[in-house]
Design an enzyme around this catalytic site. Structure first.
Site, mmCIF file in Angstrom:
data_model
loop_
_atom_site.group_PDB
_atom_site.id
_atom_site.type_symbol
_atom_site.label_atom_id
_atom_site.label_comp_id
_atom_site.label_asym_id
_atom_site.label_seq_id
_atom_site.Cartn_x
_atom_site.Cartn_y
_atom_site.Cartn_z
ATOM 1 C CB SER A 125 37.672 39.447 35.596
ATOM 2 O OG SER A 125 38.961 39.809 34.993
ATOM 3 C CE1 TYR A 150 37.120 44.670 37.927
ATOM 4 C CE2 TYR A 150 39.281 43.517 37.233
ATOM 5 C CZ TYR A 150 37.840 43.896 37.146
ATOM 6 O OH TYR A 150 37.066 43.122 35.878
ATOM 7 C CE LYS A 154 34.433 41.850 38.116
ATOM 8 N NZ LYS A 154 33.135 42.273 37.696
#
Length: 340
Positions: A125, A150, A154
């Site tokens: 991402s 989050y 990644k």
């Protein structure tokens, strides 16, 4: 050649399965159905005339993952989508995100490094860049301290894959850092169908237009952007899915320049939240009720991609516009809700 797609019944996963099958790959899907429906298999079959193999499995279960790879010893590549992905929720449930997003990755890699050769595509991402110093964002931009758990999963995930590729020469990987996927397949057989309250802008827009939500919340209008709302790079999910197939083929054909590569996937154009709303109203003919609310924790001001590396090295570029994507998303929403 058999390819495993984890999270293959989800939004991006299902569109990638379609493109893989169209390209002649045999696909097996793992999904725990926590944010997807088994009925997505019907949509994939309707588009491609092939029903992929499916196993309901929780990738946090080490023994179940091991048993899967014993059963499917002929899997030669993995595209890994399965992860929790809501920025806001991750701030409130950090341990859930670390367990789900990192344990599942580690268990997959432990199986793949045992193979003679394995190709791995990681769903990463643009959140790894945080608030970038320069726009558009290139792959050489520094990875900033994550703005959310989050985003941190990644970053850590990429580091785990990079270190694994460095140690095991039989293992090759590409991390695809994508921006904001939206839209639906032109057949309207598959699309974005979040369970519960949507965490992303476009499904919230389409659900509001369909009357499921009273109004849309715009998180902040005091950002240093052209209209005060956040800027994002919205990419059509079909364009994105095709890039995954091209990245996988690059590894399988040995065209990669190193065992671990990174590519940005976006359109190269940033749109504000208000511009997305305005474009949706144009393509749908529906006036959207919205209100400005406080900024949301973890949101960066602006992020859009420099796509030169993906264009030149992968031979990929986005073809579909913001209007195309919003039009397909609205057609999908209407189909799901039975709206004429």
């Amino acid at each position: 050649m058999k390819i495993l797609v984890t999270g293959g019944l989800g939004f991006i996963g299902s569109h990638t399965v379609v493109e893989l099958q169209n390209a002649g790959y045999e696909v097996v899907i793992i999904d725990d159905l926590s944010n997807a429906s088994e009925s997505v298999l019907d949509g994939i079959e309707a588009i491609t005339s092939t029903r992929p193999e499916f196993e309901k499995l929780d990738l946090r279960d080490r023994n179940a993952v091991s048993a899967f790879f014993k059963k499917h010893a002929d899997v030669e590549g993995v595209i890994h989508f399965a992860a929790s992905k809501a920025v806001g929720e991750s701030v409130h449930k950090p341990l859930l995100y670390y367990e789900n997003n990192l344990n599942s990755l580690i268990y997959l890699l432990q199986e793949l490094v045992e193979k003679n050769e394995a190709s791995f595509i990681f769903s990463s991402s643009c959140t790894v860049y945080g608030q970038a110093d320069e726009l558009p964002i290139t792959e050489s931009a520094p990875v900033k301290p994550a703005e959310s758990p989050y985003g941190n999963t990644k970053q850590i995930g990429e580091e785990i894959i990079r270190d694994t590729a460095h140690k095991y020469q039989n293992f090759k990987a590409i991390a695809l850092r994508y921006f904001n996927p939206i839209g639906a397949h032109e057949s309207v057989e598959i699309g974005e169908l979040p369970l519960g309250v949507p965490q992303n802008l476009v499904p919230f827009i389409t659900q509001t237009a369909a009357g499921l939500r009273q109004e849309l919340s715009v998180f902040g209008n005091d950002y240093p952007t052209r209209d005060g709302t956040c800027v994002r790079d919205y990419i059509h999910v079909v364009d994105l899915a095709q890039a995954h197939v091209m990245a996988l083929t690059r590894l399988i054909e040995g065209k990669n320049k190193s065992n671990y590569e990174v590519f940005n996937l976006g359109t190269g154009t940033g749109s504000t939240v208000l511009e997305v709303i305005e474009t949706f109203e144009k393509v749908s003919g529906v006036k959207l009720p919205y209100k400005i609310v406080d900024r949301r924790e973890g949101d960066v001001v602006a992020a859009y991609a420099d796509t030169e590396k993906a264009n030149n090295e992968l031979g990929w570029k986005s073809e579909l516009s913001l209007a195309d994507a919003l039009d397909s998303a609205w057609k999908w929403e209407k189909k799901v809700r039975g709206i004429q």
